[in-house]
Design an enzyme around this catalytic site. Sequence first.
Site, PDB file in Angstrom:
ATOM      1  CB  SER A 138      -0.919   0.003   1.469  1.00 29.92           C
ATOM      2  OG  SER A 138      -1.442   1.273   1.559  1.00 29.92           O
ATOM      3  CE1 TYR A 151      -3.900  -1.966   5.245  1.00 27.66           C
ATOM      4  CE2 TYR A 151      -3.333   0.070   4.828  1.00 27.66           C
ATOM      5  CZ  TYR A 151      -3.836  -1.104   4.415  1.00 27.66           C
ATOM      6  OH  TYR A 151      -3.958  -1.414   2.925  1.00 27.66           O
ATOM      7  CE  LYS A 155      -1.562  -3.644   3.129  1.00 29.92           C
ATOM      8  NZ  LYS A 155      -1.596  -4.935   2.517  1.00 29.92           N
TER       9      LYS A 155
END
Length: 243
Positions: A138, A151, A155
């Site tokens: 991401s 998160y 990533k």
Amino acid sequence: MSKTCIITGASRGIGKAIAVALSKRDDISNFVLIARSEEGLNNTVKEMNQDKNIQCKPMDLTLYEDVASYIHSIGTHYGSIDMLVNVAGYAEPKSLLETTMENWEKTYSINVHSIFNITKESVRFMKKTGGKILNVASTAGSSARPGWLAYASSKAAIISMSQTLSEELADYGILVYCISPGRCATELRKVLAPDEDPTTIMQPEHVGEVVRNLLSDEGVCLDGQNIVVRKQVEKIRENEPAI
Ligand SMILES: NC(=O)c1ccc[n+]([C@@H]2O[C@H](COP(=O)([O-])OP(=O)(O)OC[C@H]3O[C@@H](n4cnc5c(N)ncnc54)[C@H](OP(=O)(O)O)[C@@H]3O)[C@@H](O)[C@H]2O)c1
């Protein structure tokens, strides 16, 4: 040559779009779709090229031993694993002080540990013939995202794993790709940005077509680097969070 391709996170969103796009290719005969929702996987199959041999496996990727033994059975059955597309992901955006250990561990178990596990088992087969691995990271993994600590950092780990594996596996003829989508209209995006109008942002099908090209012969010089996939308009919306 008839190839075998495994796609995780194929029950909806970006994983579904990648499965549909790759099923248009002539050289892949066998597809293995993994996610927990059997209904979601069956819906994906309905949109794929019906000439393909498609196997759905409803499975939690964090059940590491089950996944390893299933991948072993797939490699043994088809004789090779030619492509592995790691798409499954999870997000529960919280600031540092709101992030529980449970949230942190769940995020890492799906986004990082499960990729390590399935890649390791797949490479046991892939190294005999060469192949391609594509990981979905991401843009959150390469720039700051206040409030998304678990998160975003998970990533970043995917980007780093992809770069290291790209060099480590090159001798086996295995190419490792890493894409970092920007904001894309899926259920996960709704968790990250509940008030956003999904019609204004990138659609999963756009990412599916990028992956189809990357994993073709045309993408042979694009491995080993973090490839950002986003609409041009995203690049100028600098003050808004984009993943
Ligand atoms: N949407 C975006 O804006 C965006 C941007 C950058 C990167 N990404 C990344 O793109 C990937 C796909 O996300 P998406 O946006 O398409 O989200 P999504 O629609 O929520 O899809 C997530 C997929 O992961 C699967 N999954 C989640 N936990 C799993 C588990 N424990 N075991 C097996 N499968 C599991 C889900 O299937 P089940 O629920 O059926 O298990 C689903 O197929 C993710 O890695 C995400 O981080 C998305």
